[in-house]
Design an enzyme around this catalytic site. Structure first.
Site, PDB file in Angstrom:
ATOM      1  N   ARG A 222      11.506  -2.680  11.202  1.00 12.61           N
ATOM      2  CA  ARG A 222      10.550  -1.978  11.733  1.00 12.61           C
ATOM      3  C   ARG A 222      10.421  -3.745  12.963  1.00 12.61           C
ATOM      4  O   ARG A 222       9.994  -4.569  12.888  1.00 12.61           O
ATOM      5  CB  ARG A 222       9.301  -1.541  11.721  1.00 12.61           C
ATOM      6  CG  ARG A 222       8.896  -0.912  10.638  1.00 12.61           C
ATOM      7  CD  ARG A 222       8.071  -0.607  10.453  1.00 12.61           C
ATOM      8  NE  ARG A 222       6.672  -1.177  10.290  1.00 12.61           N
ATOM      9  CZ  ARG A 222       5.462  -0.731   9.656  1.00 12.61           C
ATOM     10  NH1 ARG A 222       6.200   0.110   8.392  1.00 12.61           N
ATOM     11  NH2 ARG A 222       4.526  -0.828  10.314  1.00 12.61           N
TER      12      ARG A 222
ATOM     13  N   LYS B  76       0.918  -1.512  -0.052  1.00 14.82           N
ATOM     14  CA  LYS B  76       0.152   0.021  -0.357  1.00 14.82           C
ATOM     15  C   LYS B  76       0.783   1.348  -0.096  1.00 14.82           C
ATOM     16  O   LYS B  76       0.760   2.177  -0.877  1.00 14.82           O
ATOM     17  CB  LYS B  76      -1.022   0.177   1.344  1.00 14.82           C
ATOM     18  CG  LYS B  76      -2.202  -0.781   1.848  1.00 14.82           C
ATOM     19  CD  LYS B  76      -2.542  -0.858   2.226  1.00 14.82           C
ATOM     20  CE  LYS B  76      -2.013  -1.031   4.062  1.00 14.82           C
ATOM     21  NZ  LYS B  76      -0.925  -2.330   4.545  1.00 14.82           N
TER      22      LYS B  76
ATOM     23  N   ARG C  90      -9.033   1.795   8.872  1.00 15.33           N
ATOM     24  CA  ARG C  90      -8.770  -0.001   8.725  1.00 15.33           C
ATOM     25  C   ARG C  90     -10.006  -1.176   9.990  1.00 15.33           C
ATOM     26  O   ARG C  90     -10.026  -2.046  10.236  1.00 15.33           O
ATOM     27  CB  ARG C  90      -7.445  -0.149  10.075  1.00 15.33           C
ATOM     28  CG  ARG C  90      -5.952   0.072   8.932  1.00 15.33           C
ATOM     29  CD  ARG C  90      -4.922  -0.023  10.067  1.00 15.33           C
ATOM     30  NE  ARG C  90      -3.546  -0.901   9.625  1.00 15.33           N
ATOM     31  CZ  ARG C  90      -3.063  -0.431   9.264  1.00 15.33           C
ATOM     32  NH1 ARG C  90      -2.764   0.936   9.057  1.00 15.33           N
ATOM     33  NH2 ARG C  90      -1.949  -1.300   8.881  1.00 15.33           N
TER      34      ARG C  90
ATOM     35  N   ARG D 148      11.196  -6.289   4.436  1.00 20.43           N
ATOM     36  CA  ARG D 148      11.208  -5.125   4.507  1.00 20.43           C
ATOM     37  C   ARG D 148      11.958  -4.646   5.787  1.00 20.43           C
ATOM     38  O   ARG D 148      12.539  -4.780   7.184  1.00 20.43           O
ATOM     39  CB  ARG D 148      10.138  -4.156   5.130  1.00 20.43           C
ATOM     40  CG  ARG D 148       9.370  -2.924   5.408  1.00 20.43           C
ATOM     41  CD  ARG D 148       8.164  -2.782   4.990  1.00 20.43           C
ATOM     42  NE  ARG D 148       7.423  -3.316   6.101  1.00 20.43           N
ATOM     43  CZ  ARG D 148       6.128  -2.735   6.542  1.00 20.43           C
ATOM     44  NH1 ARG D 148       5.314  -2.013   5.330  1.00 20.43           N
ATOM     45  NH2 ARG D 148       5.192  -3.275   7.364  1.00 20.43           N
TER      46      ARG D 148
ATOM     47  N   ARG E  18      -0.877  -9.388  13.449  1.00 22.17           N
ATOM     48  CA  ARG E  18      -0.595  -8.091  12.372  1.00 22.17           C
ATOM     49  C   ARG E  18      -1.867  -8.673  11.645  1.00 22.17           C
ATOM     50  O   ARG E  18      -3.505  -8.165  10.732  1.00 22.17           O
ATOM     51  CB  ARG E  18      -0.111  -7.303  12.017  1.00 22.17           C
ATOM     52  CG  ARG E  18       0.719  -6.397  12.456  1.00 22.17           C
ATOM     53  CD  ARG E  18       2.312  -6.002  12.497  1.00 22.17           C
ATOM     54  NE  ARG E  18       1.745  -4.966  11.365  1.00 22.17           N
ATOM     55  CZ  ARG E  18       2.384  -4.208  10.816  1.00 22.17           C
ATOM     56  NH1 ARG E  18       3.230  -4.920  10.941  1.00 22.17           N
ATOM     57  NH2 ARG E  18       2.083  -3.176   9.694  1.00 22.17           N
TER      58      ARG E  18
HETATM   59  P1  ADP Z   1       2.242  -2.177   3.121  1.00 21.93           P
HETATM   60  O1  ADP Z   1       2.542  -0.301   3.647  1.00 21.93           O
HETATM   61  O2  ADP Z   1       1.072  -2.216   2.696  1.00 21.93           O
HETATM   62  O3  ADP Z   1       2.266  -2.107   4.646  1.00 21.93           O
HETATM   63  P2  ADP Z   1       4.720  -1.634   1.523  1.00 21.93           P
HETATM   64  O4  ADP Z   1       4.452  -0.504   0.465  1.00 21.93           O
HETATM   65  O5  ADP Z   1       5.560  -0.903   2.703  1.00 21.93           O
HETATM   66  O6  ADP Z   1       3.649  -2.186   2.245  1.00 21.93           O
HETATM   67  O7  ADP Z   1       4.953  -3.215   1.258  1.00 21.93           O
HETATM   68  C1  ADP Z   1       6.364  -4.200   1.974  1.00 21.93           C
HETATM   69  C2  ADP Z   1       7.688  -4.605   2.131  1.00 21.93           C
HETATM   70  O8  ADP Z   1       7.180  -5.124   0.434  1.00 21.93           O
HETATM   71  C3  ADP Z   1       8.125  -3.504   1.422  1.00 21.93           C
HETATM   72  O9  ADP Z   1       9.421  -3.706   1.655  1.00 21.93           O
HETATM   73  C4  ADP Z   1       8.667  -3.160  -0.354  1.00 21.93           C
HETATM   74  O10 ADP Z   1       9.916  -2.594  -0.147  1.00 21.93           O
HETATM   75  C5  ADP Z   1       8.394  -4.149  -0.403  1.00 21.93           C
HETATM   76  N1  ADP Z   1       7.405  -4.888  -2.607  1.00 21.93           N
HETATM   77  C6  ADP Z   1       6.434  -3.333  -2.193  1.00 21.93           C
HETATM   78  N2  ADP Z   1       5.691  -3.660  -3.200  1.00 21.93           N
HETATM   79  C7  ADP Z   1       6.407  -5.174  -4.141  1.00 21.93           C
HETATM   80  C8  ADP Z   1       5.943  -5.327  -5.070  1.00 21.93           C
HETATM   81  N3  ADP Z   1       5.460  -5.509  -5.906  1.00 21.93           N
HETATM   82  N4  ADP Z   1       6.940  -7.118  -5.171  1.00 21.93           N
HETATM   83  C9  ADP Z   1       7.609  -7.326  -4.080  1.00 21.93           C
HETATM   84  N5  ADP Z   1       7.581  -6.578  -3.451  1.00 21.93           N
HETATM   85  C10 ADP Z   1       7.244  -5.410  -2.997  1.00 21.93           C
HETATM   86  P1  AMP Z   2       1.064   0.773   9.000  1.00 23.92           P
HETATM   87  O1  AMP Z   2       2.685   1.732   8.267  1.00 23.92           O
HETATM   88  O2  AMP Z   2      -0.244   0.588   8.109  1.00 23.92           O
HETATM   89  O3  AMP Z   2       1.837  -0.565   8.270  1.00 23.92           O
HETATM   90  O4  AMP Z   2       0.632   1.136  10.483  1.00 23.92           O
HETATM   91  C1  AMP Z   2       1.660   0.209  11.939  1.00 23.92           C
HETATM   92  C2  AMP Z   2       0.664   0.200  12.806  1.00 23.92           C
HETATM   93  O5  AMP Z   2       0.096   1.081  13.214  1.00 23.92           O
HETATM   94  C3  AMP Z   2      -0.193  -0.607  12.911  1.00 23.92           C
HETATM   95  O6  AMP Z   2       0.310  -2.148  13.266  1.00 23.92           O
HETATM   96  C4  AMP Z   2      -1.253  -0.671  13.788  1.00 23.92           C
HETATM   97  O7  AMP Z   2      -1.321  -0.409  15.328  1.00 23.92           O
HETATM   98  C5  AMP Z   2      -1.571   1.415  13.514  1.00 23.92           C
HETATM   99  N1  AMP Z   2      -2.261   2.033  12.537  1.00 23.92           N
HETATM  100  C6  AMP Z   2      -2.033   2.829  11.715  1.00 23.92           C
HETATM  101  N2  AMP Z   2      -3.039   3.050  11.465  1.00 23.92           N
HETATM  102  C7  AMP Z   2      -3.651   2.991  11.711  1.00 23.92           C
HETATM  103  C8  AMP Z   2      -5.350   2.527  11.869  1.00 23.92           C
HETATM  104  N3  AMP Z   2      -6.159   3.596  10.808  1.00 23.92           N
HETATM  105  N4  AMP Z   2      -6.297   1.994  13.273  1.00 23.92           N
HETATM  106  C9  AMP Z   2      -5.734   2.126  14.018  1.00 23.92           C
HETATM  107  N5  AMP Z   2      -4.103   1.178  14.211  1.00 23.92           N
HETATM  108  C10 AMP Z   2      -3.638   1.671  13.043  1.00 23.92           C
END
Ligand code: ADP
Ligand code: AMP
Length: 214
Positions: free
Chosen positions: A160, A13, A88, A127, A171
């Site tokens: 993280r 995302k 969420r 990541r 999660r």
């Molecule tokens: P989210 O915001 O949904 O938690 P991220 O955008 O941070 O996810 O992506 C999660 C991990 O996967 C990151 O390390 C990112 O670089 C990697 N990633 C994102 N999109 C892809 C893809 N299409 N293919 C492979 N790895 C990806």
């Molecule tokens: P993210 O960076 O989007 O993966 O979010 C990391 C963490 O932040 C999540 O696992 C939740 O603990 C908290 N968080 C982020 N956005 C929300 C939301 N909209 N509602 C509740 N918790 C959130």
């Protein structure tokens, strides 16, 4: 244009939201990034959010909604935004919808980035995040130029706390219970679009731009 990114944690995302923000000139608003910035700065909000985040739980709706509504009320959001990680829960989506309706506005697209759980677990372990500027990398798919160092700001990259394997499964459970119902919520409103998030990021982005237009 007001866009919501849906999908499991690690689905990509944030990666897609940043590309959308750049291409369409709208801000990328990530509640996770806002919480992490507060944790880093040791604010009261950060201390409270961290207790939940470290366990893989959601931060309570009341707190999260307040933060998000304050953020989208800022001037740079007046022509739209891409929300990443919000809403969420159904109550979060309802508050957002009511607040937008009060102003005669609505969400234009909710884009669900679909990735099966098995792929997610692998992605999250790889990541690496920069807690300074919010950039994200992947040790195999998107490595930084210099190992462990952010290309953008030169700070050290970290795994993280909530990307550790023991927290990732929590999660995912929370996602299936509390967030996945949003897919039906936005489908009912006629704004749901789905993309296959298992493809290369460039191909995922091509699917996204096919939806949003050029
Ligand atoms: P989210 O915001 O949904 O938690 P991220 O955008 O941070 O996810 O992506 C999660 C991990 O996967 C990151 O390390 C990112 O670089 C990697 N990633 C994102 N999109 C892809 C893809 N299409 N293919 C492979 N790895 C990806
Ligand atoms: P993210 O960076 O989007 O993966 O979010 C990391 C963490 O932040 C999540 O696992 C939740 O603990 C908290 N968080 C982020 N956005 C929300 C939301 N909209 N509602 C509740 N918790 C959130």
């Amino acid at each position: 244009m007001k866009i919501i990114m849906l999908g499991a944690p690690g689905a990509g995302k944030g990666t897609q939201a940043k590309m959308i923000a750049e291409k369409y000139g709208i801000p990328h608003v990530s509640t996770g990034d806002i919480f992490r910035a507060n944790i880093k700065n040791g604010t009261k909000l950060g201390l409270e959010a961290k207790q939940y985040m470290d366990k893989g739980l959601l931060v309570p709706d009341e707190l999260t909604v307040r933060i998000l509504l304050d953020r989208v009320a800022q001037d740079d959001c007046k022509n739209g935004y891409v929300l990443d990680g919000f809403p969420r829960t159904i109550p979060q989506a309802e508050v957002l919808e009511a607040e937008l309706a009060r102003r005669g506005e609505k969400i234009d697209y909710a884009i669900d980035v679909e990735v099966p759980d098995e792929n997610i677990v692998r992605r999250m372990g790889g990541r690496r995040a920069c807690l300074s500027c919010g950039a994200t990398y992947h040790i195999e798919h998107v490595p930084p130029k210099k190992e462990g160092i952010c290309d953008v700001c030169g700070q050290a990259l970290v795994l993280r706390d909530d990307d550790k394997p023991e927290t990732v499964q929590n999660r995912l459970n929370v996602y299936h219970e509390q967030t996945q119902p949003l897919i039906a919520f936005y489908q009912e409103r006629g704004v749901l679009k789905t993309v296959d998030g298992t493809q290369d990021m460039a191909d995922v982005f091509a699917a996204v731009t096919a939806i949003l237009g050029t």
